[in-house]
Design an enzyme around this catalytic site. Structure first.
Site, short mmCIF file in Angstrom:
data_model
loop_
_atom_site.label_atom_id
_atom_site.label_comp_id
_atom_site.label_asym_id
_atom_site.label_seq_id
_atom_site.Cartn_x
_atom_site.Cartn_y
_atom_site.Cartn_z
CG ASP A 131 45.18 39.63 44.21
OD1 ASP A 131 46.05 39.93 43.37
OD2 ASP A 131 43.95 39.61 43.96
CD GLU A 373 41.55 33.51 50.33
OE1 GLU A 373 42.63 33.56 49.70
OE2 GLU A 373 40.44 33.51 49.77
#
Ligand code: GCB
Length: 570
Positions: A131, A373
């Site tokens: 992101d 992640e």
């Protein structure tokens, strides 16, 4: 195109902004005559602080190096291709490609859109699973420097405080016959220990330890280790001298604590990005200094280099100011099963080698993070992270290793191998959006589950909410400044209970708003900053500032000078 800078935001051309593929940089430079005359004994090196992502470099038309991956330095000895051309400019050519594959770090994939009724011919997009905007270009300074032909190639320093020893290892390249002498000076310039030879220990009596910001009145104390090499080559005496800042400190992890110099350390800090208007990820001194002033204003004692290694100049400031760092490699967005295969694994090991070689001597770096992640619920993640973490520990046995997870505690295959559990969660944002009232229960359950399973200390490595500066709403609604503040307060009440047990840190997502790919959940980027992208505070920054100074103030070892500053803040 300016260097250093990302190329994406410099022009008005949208096709350059989103460009995927090869770009070319070229520059001619005149080299000092003496570099070219003393050809046998002078080594000329061309060094890039970083370039995104795959780079091939030529000098005077001769390929001198290639490098895979951004965020880390690479260099080559160019002596042989510049000799014999005094007065003639030296031409440096760089081809860069920002295409990501399932085996690069970060991974990505190119998708061709073959439906001719919807897309023009050969239309493709690059898919990424992280992101932040995938800026590209030559992001950090490029330098030419010289060494003698026999030179100090590497120094490794580790410190233990029991006997207050500085252990060193020096590697010299170019000859096997040389002498080495070392002297360690304090900040007054006084020599406190001396040594010789390629490996040894320096004993320091009554040392000034390296302490984090807000843990000591003189944080970031560094000695200066001067390493001097002498060798005879080609009938000349060659001398190479290197000065390395050395902070004496220890790091230990227990089942409930993170100890720096034997004292419990609580991470109250931020996650950052290298990101700003116009320059993108390009290194920029005024921006860096502004960020450090904001960190200190905030009372932040630490940050994670989310989600890739930051510029060396930034790391130097962390060492100097005592800002503690969790140093993360670019292992972000590892979601596809192909990215857990051998090809990816081998590259990941090389990236860890490059990162550790660069940052191993930094006192501010207290832990390595090998990923953010990843899809660690996939079965191959077990072997993958076991291997990456074991390799990291073998390269640097002095620091704990982690990766940052958002996977359920019962499904995570990588967590058994980490020293500290780092967990990200977005309760009341991505889950139960708008329902702040669920945070206490969900966050408490998260901590209890992880702790019961692993008995390892836990850092809340991300939590946050987007806010559009200037949007207000009471009662608090999502995207307003009030909602971001209210979310913080809910999280903080749980942190305050759990930090008495095994929670050892809280890092807000994010320090500042940053650019991302376009999407329906992003308004000119990610707005979870407590500062805007232009580094102006939102309301949440004041909440965090009050909290961080309060936590620092509670710490029993805080010197009076800082206590009075904290009081002044009230
Ligand atoms: C995360 C990611 C971070 C994102 C953030 C968000 O979990 O680690 O890279 O920017 O969430 O705001 O969605």
């Amino acid at each position: 195109m300016p260097v250093p800078a990302s190329f994406n935001d410099i022009t008005q051309d949208p096709s350059l902004e989103n460009y995927i593929g090869w770009v070319w940089y070229e520059k001619e430079v005149l080299l000092p005559l003496r570099w070219l005359q003393d050809d046998l004994n002078t080594r000329v090196v061309l060094r890039f602080g970083s370039a995104h992502y795959y780079s091939i470099v030529w000098v005077n038309g001769v390929q001198v190096m290639e490098h895979e991956g951004g965020h880390l330095p690479f260099e080559a000895d160019i002596s042989s291709v510049i000799q014999g051309s005094p007065g003639v400019p030296c031409r440096i050519t760089v081809a860069l490609n920002n295409t990501l594959t399932p085996h690069t770090l970060p991974p990505g994939s190119i998708q061709y859109m073959n439906d001719k009724t919807r897309y023009p011919k050969n239309y493709f997009v690059q898919n990424i699973r992280f992101d932040f905007f995938n800026y590209a270009g030559i992001h950090r300074p490029v330098v030419l420097y010289t060494t003698p032909s026999v030179y100090i190639d590497d120094i490794t320093v580790t410190t233990t405080s029991s006997e207050t020893m500085v252990q060193y290892q020096v590697s010299v390249v170019g000859s096997t016959v040389y002498s080495l002498s070392l002297s360690l000076r304090d900040q007054e310039g006084k020599v406190v220990a001396t040594g010789d030879g390629p490996a040894g220990e320096l004993k320091v009596l009554n040392p000034n330890l390296w302490w984090p910001y807000l843990m000591h009145e003189n944080p970031g104390y560094r000695y200066s280790l001067e390493v001097k090499m002498q060798a005879q080559a080609n009938g000349a005496l060659l001398e190479d001298v290197y000065t390395l800042p050395v902070g004496i400190r220890t790091v230990h992890v227990t089942s409930t604590q993170f100890l720096i110099n034997g004292r419990p350390f609580y991470f109250h800090g931020v996650n950052k990005h290298e990101d700003a208007d116009i320059r993108g990820k390009g290194f920029d001194w005024p921006l860096v200094m502004k960020d450090f002033n904001l960190l200190r204003w905030l009372g932040a004692n630490s940050f994670r280099t989310s989600h890739y290694p930051y510029a060396e100049e930034i790391m130097d400031l962390c060492d100097a100011y005592g800002i503690v760092v969790i140093d993360e490699c670019p292992g972000v967005g590892i979601k596809m099963s192909e990215s857990f295969g051998n090809k990816s694994l081998q590259h990941h090991l090389v990236v860890m080698e490059e990162l550790i070689r660069r940052d191993k001597n930094r006192p501010s770096v207290v832990m390595w993070s090998v990923a953010n992640e990843p899809a660690s619920e996939l079965p191959p993640a077990g072997y993958y992270f076991k291997t990456v973490i074991a390799h990291t520990k073998a390269l640097d046995p002095s620091r704990p290793v982690t990766f940052v997870t958002d996977v359920n505690y019962a499904l995570d295959h990588g967590a058994p191998y980490v020293d500290v559990i780092c967990v990200n969660s977005y309760f009341s944002w991505y889950h139960d959006p708008g329902h702040l009232e669920v945070i206490p229960l969900q966050l408490t359950t998260q901590f209890e589950n992880w702790y019961k399973t692993y008995q390892k200390p836990i850092i809340q490595s991300e939590y946050g909410a987007d806010s559009v500066p200037g949007l207000h709403s009471d009662p608090p609604l999502m995207f307003s400044e009030e909602y971001q503040k209210a979310m913080l307060r809910e999280y903080h009440s749980v942190f305050d209970k759990k930090r008495k047990e095994y929670v050892i840190g809280e890092l807000i997502w994010n320090f500042a708003d940053f650019m991302t790919n376009q999407g329906t959940t992003r308004v000119l980027g990610n707005k979870k900053g407590i500062f805007t992208r232009q580094r102006q505070p939102k309301s949440a920054a004041f909440v965090l500032r009050e909290r961080y100074w309060k936590i620092a103030n509670e710490s029993s070892c805080l010197p009076p000078i800082i206590k009075s500053h904290a009081l002044f803040l009230k």
